[in-house]
Write an enzyme that holds these catalytic residues in place. Structure first.
Site, PDB file in Angstrom:
ATOM      1  N   TRP A 476      -1.254   0.900 -10.196  1.00 24.56           N
ATOM      2  CA  TRP A 476      -1.697   2.397  -9.795  1.00 24.56           C
ATOM      3  C   TRP A 476      -3.142   2.757  -9.698  1.00 24.56           C
ATOM      4  CZ3 TRP A 476       2.235   6.442 -10.872  1.00 24.56           C
ATOM      5  CH2 TRP A 476       1.886   7.729 -10.686  1.00 24.56           C
ATOM      6  N   ASP A 477      -3.612   2.751  -8.507  1.00 25.04           N
ATOM      7  CA  ASP A 477      -4.838   3.048  -8.229  1.00 25.04           C
ATOM      8  C   ASP A 477      -5.401   4.416  -8.216  1.00 25.04           C
ATOM      9  OD1 ASP A 477      -7.526   1.994  -7.816  1.00 25.04           O
ATOM     10  OD2 ASP A 477      -6.857   0.652  -6.126  1.00 25.04           O
ATOM     11  N   ASN A 479      -8.945   5.692  -6.305  1.00 23.49           N
ATOM     12  CA  ASN A 479     -10.174   5.116  -5.813  1.00 23.49           C
ATOM     13  C   ASN A 479     -11.398   6.254  -5.529  1.00 23.49           C
ATOM     14  OD1 ASN A 479     -10.066   2.474  -5.222  1.00 23.49           O
ATOM     15  ND2 ASN A 479      -8.167   2.615  -4.120  1.00 23.49           N
ATOM     16  N   CYS A 525      -5.647   1.195 -12.552  1.00 20.02           N
ATOM     17  CA  CYS A 525      -7.122   0.833 -11.654  1.00 20.02           C
ATOM     18  C   CYS A 525      -7.503   1.847 -11.223  1.00 20.02           C
ATOM     19  CB  CYS A 525      -6.355  -0.233 -10.610  1.00 20.02           C
ATOM     20  SG  CYS A 525      -7.739  -0.739  -9.362  1.00 20.02           S
ATOM     21  N   ASP A 547     -13.398  -4.452  -9.331  1.00 21.48           N
ATOM     22  CA  ASP A 547     -13.324  -4.964  -8.179  1.00 21.48           C
ATOM     23  C   ASP A 547     -14.077  -6.099  -7.842  1.00 21.48           C
ATOM     24  OD1 ASP A 547     -11.194  -3.215  -7.446  1.00 21.48           O
ATOM     25  OD2 ASP A 547     -12.765  -1.617  -6.424  1.00 21.48           O
TER      26      ASP A 547
END
Length: 733
Positions: A476-477, A479, A525, A547
């Site tokens: 589950w990002d 960004n 994430c 990352d």
């Protein structure tokens, strides 16, 4: 209203099938004559009392005090003494002459902002203490929640404010707690700072009259700081020596921690919601619940302070389906191999190669959905791309399961591209100010999860995805940070509730998905380590710390991560060489051993590996499976710090039952030749030695010795040259 777990004194551990364990039995007492509360664990005591003026005063926080060692309230100056307004309080309101950091600031309907909180009542409910405070004039009530964990001495604190007035009340600042340390000079603090691809850099600075502010204003936890501090008053304190206090905030939105020392030498650490752009309006009868603030004490240095946090997190915060903390599976992620260019045939070919070396979980990353061919389109449209997967995901999922692996999928449900069906249908669903420019960082916008309809849409979309496909794991990002934090569809006085309601709804959403799909594991994430904190931990089985997968940089990132967060929650990948972040080339063995210090993942181009590299990877993965319980759930000893370009690093992990220990050693700029200390072994047991990857034992390292002998002699693993690494595994006979 989100349900409360009262025994932990927090609204953040949502009681919806999470299986959150409660602290072990500990002692909470109130001495009515002395007017002092005390919380005792096995080796920690925490005490505070009711002053003559009714304000709560901190009394003690440190090593366990015996029942025959009574506590006493600090002597209070006279009411006319200016120092009376500056005496430390457990939870100070902004009023009564206070000019230090306040725990609570309010604005009344008539414009008044004076808030003086005094004791009203308390209740002890098993392992939890609630102390009720109220303002001296207005019906504004504050409930302070306390608990202490018997095994680790971690104290849990949070607060709930209730508006009992007949008018709206604006909360301008609300903290979870204010911790007070003994008066002393020479305090110094450790904290974590950084940036994207450089998270969790460990820093140290003195604590003095200049307040230190750590914070995030981004709507999430952030890459720049982590909500944790460790403070010592011992100039000689190190990993194994000295008194250390820790404070760790559990909140995944904008947060703030302020550390300050007053004229008397007392240090206060105050943390909670970030007051930047904050204004939470409470209508009559409404409540606002703070984040949770965890406080720890170690009599034996920074290392023991971390180990106590790790034990507490494993026992009480990380998800424990069936009552047991699962081991992290060896994972393969397709991102660095394929980027957005994913399709059924290519993913099947990677899955075959991953299974052949012992991988247990195969994860398809970005590019599988909507019109997704790059980062300009598709976010929000969580349907399978019919060109890339004309038969849907089922054939790939079935193939992965047929290879004996779990199937995982990457999602970013809180975001939307302007070029998406979702945005075209609901442009009003994003965070922003109407008529003003909207930043599209990474070509995307943030959905307003504070809205009930948006929250329910995301729930329905993710629920359908998990229901219609045999998905075992979700990455589950998140960004991008927030910008232009507007919420135009609510009244102006309610728009800044966004900062709280968004995060509460995120927790609710993840809890509900876990309830509906209890066998699915989740990874938190946020463009790397942008959402790592104890607030999201009960809903996330693991974290993606950065990352940056360069193995040298990762040693420092992982070292910083371990100061506050358990290796059981940390993922680390073996990726390509040279690294995309810095063009550094490193051997595959070095990359594996760097990543084997947490949950092991692989993200390299497996189709480019030589037969020798493939064989080495298979050996390393097999060795990792034999040691992962020790690495993930054992006690971590940081032996040589890799911070600030140290050129070498060493850690030791010891199993909870002391039947295994794993020593990792790395050298990339300075030779490593000295004996490395071994700790935590059972002195009476015999331990056999072997090297990871099938390497021979170094000269002078015995095949077998007692725990006492190993700890007395240490282990010398000579390393010299560029990017050398080794791991010594000790196993009880």
């Amino acid at each position: 209203m989100i349900g409360l777990s009262r025994r932990l004194g927090t609204a953040l551990l949502i009681a919806i099938g999470l299986g959150v364990a409660m602290p072990a039995s500990a002692s909470i007492r109130f001495d009515a004559q002395a007017r002092i509360f005390r919380l005792d664990s096995r080796d920690v005591s925490y005490a505070f009392g009711i002053g003559a003026d009714g304000k709560l005063r901190p009394v003690y926080w440190g090593g366990r005090r015996g029942d025959d060692q009574p506590f006493a309230l600090p002597k209070e100056p006279s009411a006319i003494d200016v120092a009376s307004a500056q005496m430390a309080q457990e939870y100070p309101g902004q009023g009564g002459g206070l000019d230090r950091e306040a725990s609570l600031k309010v604005a009344f309907a008539d414009g008044g902002r004076d808030l003086v909180l005094r004791y009203v009542a308390h209740r002890i409910d098993g392992d939890a203490l609630t102390v009720e405070l109220a303002d001296i004039r207005a019906p504004v009530a504050v409930a302070l929640h306390y608990a202490i964990d018997e095994a680790t001495g971690i104290v849990t604190r949070s607060a709930t404010v209730t508006n009992g007035t007949r008018n709206a009340l604006r909360i301008d600042q609300m903290m979870a707690a204010s911790w007070t340390l003994p008066a002393a000079q020479g305090y110094r603090m450790r904290y974590l700072t950084g940036r994207w691809t450089g998270e969790f850099a460990l820093r140290t600075r003195p604590v003095d009259g200049a307040a230190t502010v750590l914070e995030s204003r981004h709507g999430n936890t952030g890459h720049q700081s982590s909500p944790w501090v460790a403070i010592t008053d011992d100039p000689a304190a190190d990993e194994e020596h000295g008194r250390v206090w820790t404070a760790t905030l559990a909140w995944s939105g904008s947060w703030r921690i302020v550390t300050e020392q007053d004229e008397s030498g007392q240090v206060r650490v105050t943390g909670g919601f970030n007051p930047y752009d904050f204004g939470y309006t409470l209508r009559p009868g409404e409540q606002l619940i703070s984040p949770v603030f965890y406080g720890g004490f170690s009599p034996a240095g920074f290392g023991e302070a971390s180990r106590r946090l790790h034990r507490f997190e494993r026992a009480h915060l990380l998800p424990r389906p069936g009552g047991r903390l699962p081991l992290r599976k060896v994972l393969y992620n397709s991102w660095e191999a394929t980027l957005f260019d994913v399709n059924e045939a290519g993913q099947i070919a990677l899955a075959d190669k991953a299974a052949a070396i012992g991988v247990e979980r195969f994860v398809v990353d970005d590019g599988w959905f909507g019109a997704r061919k790059d980062d300009h389109a598709g976010l929000g449209d969580w349907t399978v791309n019919p060109v890339k997967f004309p038969r849907g995901l089922k054939p790939l999922i079935d193939h992965v399961h047929g290879l004996g692996m779990d199937f995982g999928l990457w999602v970013e449900p809180e975001m939307v591209n302007a070029d998406s069906d979702l945005y075209r249908a609901h442009p009003d669903w994003v965070i922003g100010f109407p008529g003003r420019p909207q930043s599209e960082t990474r070509n995307q916008l943030v959905l307003n999860l504070a809205r009930r309809d948006v929250r329910d849409f995301v729930l329905a979309t993710m629920d359908r995805l998990l229901r219609d496909n045999r998905i075992d794991f979700v990455k589950w990002d998140h960004n991008r940070n927030w910008s232009e934090p507007g919420w135009a569809t609510v009244a102006p006085q309610d728009q800044q509730r966004l900062y709280v309601d968004y995060v509460r709804n995120l927790y609710w959403l993840l809890a509900e998905l876990r309830r509906r799909h209890p066998r699915v594991e989740f990874e938190a994430c946020a463009s790397g380590g942008g959402r790592v904190d104890l607030g999201i931990m009960p809903y996330s089985d693991q974290f993606w710390p950065s990352d940056n997968t360069d193995p040298v940089d990762r040693l420092a990132i992982q070292d910083g991560f371990s100061q506050a967060y358990a290796p059981a929650a940390m993922m680390a990948w073996v990726t390509g060489s040279p690294s995309w972040t810095n063009n550094r080339a490193t051997p595959l063995r070095y990359r594996f051993l760097s990543a084997m210090q947490g949950g092991l993942g692989i993200g390299d181009r497996l189709d480019r590996w030589t037969p020798a590299e493939t064989a080495l990877a298979a050996r390393m993965i097999a060795d990792y499976k034999s040691m992962r319980e020790t690495v993930q759930q054992g006690d971590l000893y940081r032996l040589i710090s890799p911070q600030d370009g140290a050129g070498r690093s060493a850690t030791l992990s010891v199993a909870a039952d002391r039947r295994q220990a794993v020593l990792f050693a790395f050298s990339h700029a300075k030779p490593l030749a000295m004996p490395l200390p071994l700790r935590g072994l059972d002195p009476a047991r015999l331990y056999r030695a072997r090297m990871a990857g099938g390497d021979p034992l170094p000269p002078g390292v015995p095949n077998e010795a007692s725990g006492a002998d190993w700890m007395a002699r240490g282990a010398t693993i000579p390393l010299a040259g560029d990017y050398q690494a080794a791991a010594l595994i000790l196993e009880a006979s």
